[in-house]
Enzyme design. Structure first.
Site, short mmCIF file in Angstrom:
data_model
loop_
_atom_site.label_atom_id
_atom_site.label_comp_id
_atom_site.label_asym_id
_atom_site.label_seq_id
_atom_site.Cartn_x
_atom_site.Cartn_y
_atom_site.Cartn_z
N ASP A 133 -1.99 -1.13 12.77
CA ASP A 133 -2.70 -0.16 11.99
C ASP A 133 -3.79 0.55 12.72
O ASP A 133 -4.28 1.66 12.64
CB ASP A 133 -3.00 -0.51 10.42
CG ASP A 133 -3.73 -1.83 10.49
OD1 ASP A 133 -3.79 -2.64 11.21
OD2 ASP A 133 -4.84 -1.57 9.40
N ASP A 168 -0.31 -6.07 -3.80
CA ASP A 168 -1.56 -5.88 -3.19
C ASP A 168 -2.27 -5.13 -4.72
O ASP A 168 -1.67 -4.79 -5.54
CB ASP A 168 -1.72 -5.07 -1.95
CG ASP A 168 -3.03 -5.51 -1.34
OD1 ASP A 168 -4.22 -5.48 -1.97
OD2 ASP A 168 -3.11 -6.11 -0.30
N ARG A 186 0.87 -1.31 0.05
CA ARG A 186 0.00 0.09 -0.06
C ARG A 186 0.94 1.12 0.05
O ARG A 186 0.64 2.07 -0.72
CB ARG A 186 -0.86 -0.16 1.31
CG ARG A 186 -2.40 -0.73 1.05
CD ARG A 186 -2.07 -2.06 0.42
NE ARG A 186 -3.50 -2.63 0.46
CZ ARG A 186 -4.02 -3.60 1.43
NH1 ARG A 186 -3.17 -3.77 2.43
NH2 ARG A 186 -4.98 -4.00 1.16
N ASP A 188 -6.70 -14.06 1.31
CA ASP A 188 -7.76 -13.50 2.11
C ASP A 188 -8.67 -12.50 1.04
O ASP A 188 -8.07 -12.15 0.15
CB ASP A 188 -7.04 -12.43 2.97
CG ASP A 188 -6.10 -11.30 2.45
OD1 ASP A 188 -5.54 -11.76 1.41
OD2 ASP A 188 -6.06 -10.18 2.75
N GLU A 189 -9.77 -12.08 1.46
CA GLU A 189 -10.62 -11.01 0.97
C GLU A 189 -10.69 -11.24 -0.57
O GLU A 189 -10.42 -10.31 -1.10
CB GLU A 189 -10.05 -9.65 1.42
CG GLU A 189 -10.22 -9.58 2.94
CD GLU A 189 -9.68 -8.20 3.18
OE1 GLU A 189 -10.30 -7.66 4.24
OE2 GLU A 189 -8.85 -7.89 2.86
N THR A 194 -0.58 -0.52 5.84
CA THR A 194 -0.07 0.95 5.36
C THR A 194 -1.09 1.89 4.31
O THR A 194 -0.45 2.69 4.04
CB THR A 194 1.34 0.63 5.02
OG1 THR A 194 1.25 0.10 3.93
CG2 THR A 194 2.27 -0.02 5.85
N HIS A 252 -6.78 -9.17 -4.18
CA HIS A 252 -5.63 -8.23 -3.96
C HIS A 252 -4.87 -8.51 -5.19
O HIS A 252 -3.39 -8.27 -4.87
CB HIS A 252 -5.15 -8.67 -2.49
CG HIS A 252 -6.08 -8.13 -1.28
ND1 HIS A 252 -6.44 -6.97 -1.02
CD2 HIS A 252 -6.65 -9.01 -0.47
CE1 HIS A 252 -6.96 -6.92 0.07
NE2 HIS A 252 -7.24 -8.09 0.34
N TRP A 256 -6.16 -14.14 11.28
CA TRP A 256 -6.36 -12.83 11.45
C TRP A 256 -7.69 -12.36 11.63
O TRP A 256 -7.84 -11.41 12.40
CB TRP A 256 -5.93 -12.13 10.17
CG TRP A 256 -6.76 -11.97 8.80
CD1 TRP A 256 -6.94 -12.98 8.10
CD2 TRP A 256 -7.69 -11.16 8.52
NE1 TRP A 256 -7.90 -12.65 7.16
CE2 TRP A 256 -8.26 -11.86 7.47
CE3 TRP A 256 -7.98 -9.84 8.99
CZ2 TRP A 256 -9.45 -10.87 6.63
CZ3 TRP A 256 -8.91 -9.01 8.43
CH2 TRP A 256 -9.54 -9.41 7.27
C1 ACM Z 1 -5.98 -9.17 6.24
O1 ACM Z 1 -6.01 -8.17 7.19
N1 ACM Z 1 -6.70 -8.92 5.10
C2 ACM Z 1 -5.00 -10.43 5.95
#
Ligand code: ACM
Length: 572
Positions: A439, A205, A176, A345-346, A488, A276, A412
């Site tokens: 963060d 990402d 980021r 993830d995501e 970040t 991502h 996580w």
């Molecule tokens: C994450 O915080 N998406 C691993």
């Protein structure tokens, strides 16, 4: 003696009031201790001005693995005995490894000098870190403060110490906001100073691709920069119109990995798939779901959040990423990290739902809808990495669709994923966002810069427990350790990263190193008192940490919107 992380056993003469004074010691490096000797000469030597010469002839006082007691300096009152030059002795003590385990070590301070003993080279290196803390904050500087020779005092006594967990990590998101190579080397030094031993580098990402891949040069020529960035979190109306970018060349990565290895730190690279991935798709549009996006490929994303541009579930995409991972495995040898992180993830399913190619693929593969495509990606690379003697680790979403044998999980979204994985016999690294996402803001006050997430104070992090209650003994043994994660999006430079990470990383280090009681019984006032000494170390290191009183004026970001979450974080 205000050691952080707190050692298991420490005993200092007369409560630490009896001091040894070191002026110009020899460095007596026993067999196998060369890398710590080199580190002491370079780092402690720079701070103290000591030359640290080796003795002209092998010292009769040198301890040996066969007789570790031989020559151990006697504790006695007064300065060094007449005619005896003080020394820093380094020795490996395999008996410590046998009786106590890896990374254990002892530190003995007497009038005649300092004896550092490690169960193994890593243990010896951690002993050197304790030695540095005992020397005082000026030992963290790059040069002596005066040209006059000074006597460095440290308390006479003994420390015997070893870690609770083998995985004591920090994740740094360099995608980021890019952290230039020197900043990463500095962070490795900071991890070492806290006896942390894993740096998980989030290299790719939606907003940037940060590692040179020779066979796919557009990943960095296109994917490593964006023309502008949102300033603040998603709701912020502000933009920073300065182009942002950067990447590590392959030689930069080799240098980072070598610097880490000298400090007994493993670097775990992460290439995030299948979500991502917008920066990669911007560089090579054929990686994306082109039957959905049409002829206009996405650009490297300038906003924060979760992009819908995810990888197309095709064989050519697998081949492309095999090429990426082939180069990565060369850069991160198995001795450095057997683990390779594949993200996972995501990953939004929206494009796959609309893509005829993806739907066709679901039927061909006979997998369970779009969720099945995600696990197909992950399982492919799990096998591919296993065939090359490596182990896959991914965010806890990789549990969906069943985890391949040997894969490990970064838990996580709370503890739950880690608990499920550990009970199923998988290794787990705990990094619940409710506890150790650095963060997230560290105070509820209005001055906190770009506040996002939950309030996690220094005390909250100090009360983090990597092994949640209720795990079976077998499952608890699957918890390799924990890591603190630093994303970040709203931290645009090293000073902002420092502010979020410190001082909380010091508290985190103690939760993974020291044998602490359960969270509610931890000695928070004692830790806070020791932090008094530790702030002086961080000052000498030039760390832009958050002061207990709050941000300094230049650490604030007035008017830049964050995304705070109200209320205490749910522990899930
Ligand atoms: C994450 O915080 N998406 C691993």
């Amino acid at each position: 003696m205000d050691l952080i992380p707190a050692p298991r056993y420490a005993r200092f003469a007369d409560g630490g009031t009896r001091l040894a004074g070191l002026t110009d010691p020899l460095l007596v490096a026993g067999p196998g201790t060369g890398s710590t000797a080199a580190w002491i000469r370079r780092e402690i030597g720079a701070a103290t001005g000591w030359d640290l010469p080796a003795p002209a002839v092998p010292s009769p006082a040198e301890p040996s693995p066969a007789d570790p007691e031989a020559g151990r300096p006697e504790t006695g009152p007064g300065g060094a005995p007449e005619g005896v030059r003080q020394a820093v002795w380094l020795a490996l003590r395999p008996d410590l490894a046998r009786t106590l385990g890896p990374e254990w070590h002892e530190v003995h301070v007497t009038d005649r000098g300092v004896l550092l003993e490690g169960a193994d080279p890593a243990g010896l290196f951690w002993a050197a870190q304790t030695f540095r803390q005992l020397l005082g904050p000026d030992a963290y500087r790059n040069a002596p403060l005066s040209r006059d020779r000074r006597t460095w005092t440290l308390p006479i006594g003994d420390v015997r110490d070893g870690p609770r967990f083998g995985w004591r990590g920090m994740m740094l998101d360099v995608a980021r906001h890019f952290m230039p190579k020197d900043g990463v080397l500095r962070y490795l030094d900071l991890l070492a100073a806290h006896k942390l031993n894993v740096l998980h580098l989030h290299l790719t990402d939606d907003q940037g691709w940060r590692v040179e891949i020779r066979r796919h040069p557009r990943l960095t020529s296109v994917g490593a920069w964006r023309p502008r960035s949102r300033r603040g979190h998603r709701a912020s109306p502000l933009w920073n119109e300065t182009p942002h970018g950067g990447f590590y060349t392959q030689d930069d990565i080799r240098e980072i990995v070598a610097h880490a290895a000298e400090r007994h730190i493993r670097v775990v690279p992460e290439i995030d798939i299948p979500g991502h991935s917008q920066a990669a798709i911007a560089a090579y549009p054929e990686l994306g779901n082109t039957d959905v996006t049409g002829t206009v490929p996405p650009e490297v994303w300038d906003d924060w959040g979760i992009s819908e541009h995810v990888l197309a579930p095709t064989e050519p995409v697998l081949r492309f990423y095999e090429g990426v991972f082939e180069e990565l495995l060369e850069l991160f040898p198995a001795e450095v990290s057997p683990f390779v992180h594949v993200g996972g993830d995501e990953c939004p399913r929206t494009q796959w739902q609309r893509s005829r190619t993806a739907q066709q693929r679901i039927r061909e593969l006979g997998v369970d809808g779009e969720d099945g495509l995600q696990s197909w990606f992950i399982r492919h690379f799990d096998r591919w990495l296993a065939d090359r003697g490596r182990r896959l680790i991914g965010w806890d979403e990789i549990l969906q669709g069943g985890l391949a044998e040997g894969a490990a999980v970064s838990s996580w979204r709370g503890y739950a994923g880690g608990i499920t994985a550990a009970e199923a016999g998988h290794d787990v690294v705990m990094c619940p966002e409710q506890q150790v996402y650095l963060d997230h803001r560290q105070d509820a006050g209005a001055d906190e810069p770009v506040p996002i997430g939950y309030v996690r104070t220094l005390e909250d992090v100090y009360r983090f427990e990597p092994v949640p209650p209720g795990l079976s003994e077998a499952a608890a043994a699957r918890v390799l350790g924990a890591q603190a994660n630093m994303w970040t999006e709203v931290t645009e430079n090293q000073a902002r990263v420092d502010y979020q990470v410190f001082p909380r990383l010091a508290a985190f280090a103690e939760t993974v190193w020291s044998e602490l009681p359960e969270p509610s019984r931890r000695d928070w006032p004692g830790f806070e008192r020791r932090m008094g000494a530790h702030y002086a170390r961080l000052d000498a290191l030039g760390v832009d940490y958050r002061r207990p009183q709050g941000p300094l004026p230049w650490q604030r970001r007035p008017g830049v919107l964050g995304r705070p979450v109200e209320g205490p974080p749910p522990i899930v």
